[in-house]
Write a protein that holds these residues in place. Structure first.
Motif, short mmCIF file in Angstrom:
data_model
loop_
_atom_site.label_atom_id
_atom_site.label_comp_id
_atom_site.label_asym_id
_atom_site.label_seq_id
_atom_site.Cartn_x
_atom_site.Cartn_y
_atom_site.Cartn_z
N ALA A 111 -5.42 5.55 -13.52
CA ALA A 111 -6.44 4.50 -13.37
C ALA A 111 -5.79 3.21 -12.87
O ALA A 111 -6.31 2.55 -11.96
N THR A 112 -4.64 2.86 -13.45
CA THR A 112 -3.92 1.65 -13.02
C THR A 112 -3.52 1.76 -11.56
O THR A 112 -3.64 0.80 -10.79
N SER A 113 -3.05 2.95 -11.18
CA SER A 113 -2.62 3.18 -9.81
C SER A 113 -3.79 3.04 -8.83
O SER A 113 -3.67 2.39 -7.78
N TYR A 114 -4.93 3.63 -9.19
CA TYR A 114 -6.12 3.49 -8.35
C TYR A 114 -6.53 2.01 -8.22
O TYR A 114 -6.87 1.53 -7.13
N SER A 115 -6.46 1.29 -9.34
CA SER A 115 -6.81 -0.14 -9.33
C SER A 115 -5.87 -0.94 -8.44
O SER A 115 -6.30 -1.83 -7.70
N LEU A 146 0.83 -1.20 0.00
CA LEU A 146 0.00 0.00 0.00
C LEU A 146 0.87 1.25 0.00
O LEU A 146 0.63 2.20 -0.76
N SER A 147 1.89 1.24 0.83
CA SER A 147 2.80 2.38 0.94
C SER A 147 3.45 2.70 -0.41
O SER A 147 3.50 3.86 -0.84
N PHE A 148 3.94 1.67 -1.10
CA PHE A 148 4.59 1.88 -2.40
C PHE A 148 3.59 2.38 -3.45
O PHE A 148 3.89 3.31 -4.20
N HIS A 149 2.41 1.77 -3.48
CA HIS A 149 1.40 2.19 -4.47
C HIS A 149 0.93 3.62 -4.20
O HIS A 149 0.67 4.38 -5.13
N GLU A 150 0.84 3.98 -2.92
CA GLU A 150 0.41 5.35 -2.58
C GLU A 150 1.46 6.38 -2.98
O GLU A 150 1.13 7.48 -3.42
N LYS A 151 2.74 6.01 -2.83
CA LYS A 151 3.82 6.92 -3.26
C LYS A 151 3.78 7.11 -4.78
O LYS A 151 3.97 8.23 -5.28
N ALA A 152 3.55 6.02 -5.49
CA ALA A 152 3.44 6.10 -6.96
C ALA A 152 2.27 6.99 -7.35
O ALA A 152 2.40 7.86 -8.23
N LEU A 153 1.14 6.80 -6.66
CA LEU A 153 -0.05 7.60 -6.95
C LEU A 153 0.20 9.09 -6.71
O LEU A 153 -0.21 9.94 -7.51
N GLU A 154 0.90 9.38 -5.64
CA GLU A 154 1.21 10.77 -5.28
C GLU A 154 1.99 11.45 -6.42
O GLU A 154 1.70 12.59 -6.80
N TYR A 208 2.04 10.43 -9.63
CA TYR A 208 1.16 10.51 -10.81
C TYR A 208 0.19 11.68 -10.69
O TYR A 208 -0.05 12.40 -11.66
N GLU A 209 -0.37 11.88 -9.49
CA GLU A 209 -1.36 12.95 -9.31
C GLU A 209 -0.74 14.33 -9.50
O GLU A 209 -1.40 15.27 -9.92
N LYS A 210 0.56 14.44 -9.20
CA LYS A 210 1.25 15.73 -9.36
C LYS A 210 1.69 15.98 -10.80
O LYS A 210 1.84 17.13 -11.22
N THR A 211 1.92 14.89 -11.55
CA THR A 211 2.59 15.05 -12.85
C THR A 211 1.73 14.69 -14.07
O THR A 211 2.09 15.04 -15.19
N LEU A 212 0.62 14.00 -13.86
CA LEU A 212 -0.17 13.53 -15.00
C LEU A 212 -1.53 14.22 -15.06
O LEU A 212 -2.06 14.66 -14.04
N PRO A 213 -2.13 14.28 -16.26
CA PRO A 213 -3.50 14.79 -16.37
C PRO A 213 -4.45 13.89 -15.56
O PRO A 213 -4.18 12.70 -15.39
N SER A 214 -5.56 14.46 -15.11
CA SER A 214 -6.44 13.75 -14.17
C SER A 214 -7.11 12.51 -14.77
O SER A 214 -7.63 11.67 -14.04
#
Length: 220
Positions: free
Chosen positions: A37-41, A15-23, A25-31
């Motif tokens: 989507a992959t990260s949320y999944s 969870l910790s690793f996936h949340e860091k990746a998501l963080e 993505y949320e800063k650098t990618l379009p919404s």
């Protein structure tokens, strides 16, 4: 690394690793970027293993929202997303919602996959399981049998997935009071499990009990 920890059953680390990746993505990618989507999944899948279904639902729904905006309406990833959400509702006991999402997944699979594709078999089985839990046993049986038909065409005769199908059909048949049919399918289940599982496996004990119950019901 998140996927590695996931396979090791270390869900908090995953969870910790996936949340860091998501963080990131949320800063650098379009919404509506597919990687989001992959990260949320991925995060949803970890929560699924942890049994935190309301959190799973939240992340799977975020993934679905992106897929619905960016993919064609019959895209396989959409079907997977619908199926995932259906499984969550199933685990939460929300059977009508589960059915709705599994039916959406099935609709896509029927349009886009060969008629004997394993994903179709899984989809039929998922719908059968929902109907079984809704105590609509005849409908459950119909979908379990569609799933089995595909598996019989595509799998070796002693494949564990066939045993699961036989067992499901046995349970649904018993619930419709067709005890002879139930007995036949439980015996087929036992045959495969005895060939593929350790002798002391709980599945074998359970299906042997089912066989005895069927025999008792037939005698009455």
């Amino acid at each position: 690394m998140g996927a590695v920890y996931m396979h090791m059953g270390e869900y908090s680390k995953a969870l910790s690793f996936h949340e860091k990746a998501l963080e990131i993505y949320e800063k650098t990618l379009p919404s509506n970027h597919p990687s989001l989507a992959t990260s949320y999944s991925n995060i949803g899948a970890v929560y699924m293993h942890m049994g935190k279904y309301s959190k799973v639902l939240s992340f799977y729904e975020k993934a679905l929202e992106i897929y619905q905006k960016t993919l064609p309406s019959n895209h396989p990833d959409l079907a997977t997303s619908y199926s995932n959400i259906g499984m969550v509702h199933m685990n939460m006991g929300e059977y009508s919602k589960a059915l709705s999402f599994h039916e959406k997944a099935l609709e896509i699979y029927k349009k886009t996959l060969p008629s004997n594709h394993p994903d179709l078999a899984t989809s039929y089985n998922n719908i059968g399981a929902v109907y079984y839990n809704m105590e609509e046993y005849s409908r459950a049986l119909s979908f379990y049998e569609k799933s089995l038909e595909i598996k019989q065409k595509t799998l070796p005769s002693n494949h564990p997935s066939l045993a699961t199908s036989y067992n499901n059909i046995g349970m649904a048949s018993y619930s419709t009071m067709d005890y002879s049919k139930a007995l036949t399918y439980f015996e087929r289940t036992l045959d495969i499990w005895q060939r593929t599982l350790p002798a002391n496996h709980p599945h074998i004990k359970t299906v042997k009990q089912s066989i005895e119950i069927c025999k008792g019901s037939i005698k009455k």
